[in-house]
Design an enzyme around this catalytic site. Sequence first.
Site, PDB file in Angstrom:
ATOM      1  N   GLN A 207       0.817  -1.219   0.000  1.00 26.07           N
ATOM      2  CA  GLN A 207       0.000   0.000   0.000  1.00 26.07           C
ATOM      3  C   GLN A 207       0.847   1.264   0.000  1.00 26.07           C
ATOM      4  O   GLN A 207       0.325   2.371  -0.153  1.00 26.07           O
ATOM      5  CB  GLN A 207      -0.918   0.005   1.220  1.00 26.07           C
ATOM      6  CG  GLN A 207      -0.192   0.154   2.549  1.00 26.07           C
ATOM      7  CD  GLN A 207      -1.112  -0.020   3.732  1.00 26.07           C
ATOM      8  OE1 GLN A 207      -1.508  -1.135   4.063  1.00 26.07           O
ATOM      9  NE2 GLN A 207      -1.451   1.093   4.384  1.00 26.07           N
TER      10      GLN A 207
ATOM     11  N   ASN B 201       0.205  -9.297   5.036  1.00 24.35           N
ATOM     12  CA  ASN B 201       0.239  -7.852   5.233  1.00 24.35           C
ATOM     13  C   ASN B 201       0.240  -7.162   3.866  1.00 24.35           C
ATOM     14  O   ASN B 201       0.308  -7.821   2.823  1.00 24.35           O
ATOM     15  CB  ASN B 201       1.472  -7.461   6.050  1.00 24.35           C
ATOM     16  CG  ASN B 201       1.300  -6.160   6.792  1.00 24.35           C
ATOM     17  OD1 ASN B 201       0.390  -5.388   6.501  1.00 24.35           O
ATOM     18  ND2 ASN B 201       2.168  -5.882   7.748  1.00 24.35           N
TER      19      ASN B 201
ATOM     20  N   HIS C  21      -5.294  -1.153  11.604  1.00 24.56           N
ATOM     21  CA  HIS C  21      -4.780  -1.804  10.403  1.00 24.56           C
ATOM     22  C   HIS C  21      -5.633  -3.025  10.077  1.00 24.56           C
ATOM     23  O   HIS C  21      -6.112  -3.720  10.981  1.00 24.56           O
ATOM     24  CB  HIS C  21      -3.332  -2.230  10.646  1.00 24.56           C
ATOM     25  CG  HIS C  21      -2.570  -2.609   9.412  1.00 24.56           C
ATOM     26  ND1 HIS C  21      -2.578  -1.847   8.264  1.00 24.56           N
ATOM     27  CD2 HIS C  21      -1.771  -3.680   9.141  1.00 24.56           C
ATOM     28  CE1 HIS C  21      -1.802  -2.422   7.356  1.00 24.56           C
ATOM     29  NE2 HIS C  21      -1.314  -3.538   7.860  1.00 24.56           N
TER      30      HIS C  21
ATOM     31  N   CYS D 189      -5.025   0.160   3.797  1.00 23.68           N
ATOM     32  CA  CYS D 189      -4.883  -1.243   4.203  1.00 23.68           C
ATOM     33  C   CYS D 189      -6.172  -2.036   4.025  1.00 23.68           C
ATOM     34  O   CYS D 189      -6.155  -3.186   3.578  1.00 23.68           O
ATOM     35  CB  CYS D 189      -4.409  -1.326   5.650  1.00 23.68           C
ATOM     36  SG  CYS D 189      -5.517  -0.550   6.847  1.00 23.68           S
TER      37      CYS D 189
END
Length: 509
Positions: free
Chosen positions: A127, A448, A426, A133
């Site tokens: 990102q 992630n 997040h 996110c």
Amino acid sequence: MGAQSSKDSRKSVNFDEKRAHASAAAEIQEAYFTANRTSSSSQLYLAETLECLGLDDDQIRDRYAPVTTESLTKYSKDFWKEPKNKLALNAVVGHDPSQVLVNRSQAVRENHIFNVKIDPEGSATNQRSSGRCWLFAGTNVLRLAVIERYQLKDDFELSQSYLYFYDKLEKSNWFLENMIDLADKEIDDRVVQYLLSDPVSDGGQWDMFVNLVEKYGVVPKSVFPETYSSSNSGRLNKLVVVKLREFASQIRKALDDGVSTSTVRVLKEQMMEEIYRILVICLGEPPSTFDWEANDKNNKFIGVRNLTPLKFFKEHVKYPIAKTLSLINDPRNPYEKLYTVSRLGNIVGGGPIRYVNTQAETLKKLAINVLKSGRPVWFGCDVGQSSSSAIGAMDTKIFDYELAFNVTFGLTKKQRLLYGESLMTHAMVFTGVHLDENGTPIRWRVENSWGENSGDHGYWIMSDAWFSEFVYQIVLNKDDVPRKLSDLLNTDPTVLPAYDPMGSLASPH
């Protein structure tokens, strides 16, 4: 009030510094930190000890309210008499404490071996310098259906900037509608000021993702790629926010001058056209139709013509996004209840943001079942707590702060939420879990969206203890959730305030 200086009219008292210091340190302090006493009994013991010493409130305030020279002398003396403090000072003072204080015995246990793992996973995404996110996590879930259906390479992505464009546009409209609705409130009203503080954050919630996909569909990243402003969103956000605050002032003035709400909404169209112009110049204009071309893992050509974003989603992604729901673990509030957050959303006329609150162990059990079926799980957490990007791990024991500073951090999950120490910051995706012989989770595999340079090519490890403390939300298909929980969607939700931590993933606050 507690820091006020003494008044001359106060009754004169003689303060015995030695007596107070010795007695308080030896007796009162001991009472506070005796492990076998409860907090309430410690406070009672403290009050009784002060009464026995004959010290009134004025005496205590004079000596203990300010930070005195005597206090500083004592702090320094106590610090330097402990040799370990000297070592910690020399080790930490010139470095990032999180680099120096990594618990090696814990770090070496962070191995990327999992006995439950979905396939395919997809390559880690990035990102970059943006707060997208939740969009990355959402598209990472959706893309797996396309990768598997067409046997695509792991680096296939859906366009995050496509959804980002429409999220910014819709949030701008959402904000202006809120300003119309709240125009009768004072400008310093807490909710008005909260909304003004960041009208169009990069962040968002799962139900906001659902709203976007159901209205606008999705496109492959090759059709609408990243731009500088999508990957580095600060300047774009600044431009949009300045205009929205200006528009907010114009809306409030117009309504205050007697202009009708209907007229203001017509004027809002001109405002939105300016926002659209800024977004197109920074992000490009999203396509209404497109052709999709790709090569699969075997380099076989795939070509589909005359697609719309909604047609691509419905016919080629085919993810049952309308059948999902969010489960949260919020120990401040009663479980087995439905919640929402006031003023939280992105699309006027879209679905509301709703959460079913339940215990952390329920979240774990249900997530494990879904992972065993080969499907990923979107989740929201407080990633800044006890996490190491160097190792790619989220673990409550990853840093040994107690050893270095001789302090403990004892807030519970509930207390952290109540006192502003933790909130959702997040969104990521679970793609695996390692279970012991009894089926109890030990660690979780996390996709992630911070690139491939940390963890296992961008995939992180989360300890199960960290899950308990800092995971707040997971998203599942309704069919994967017990009926008693999914049926709560048919009840009236408890409305949390706009600034509640359960809405923080959609805002940087």
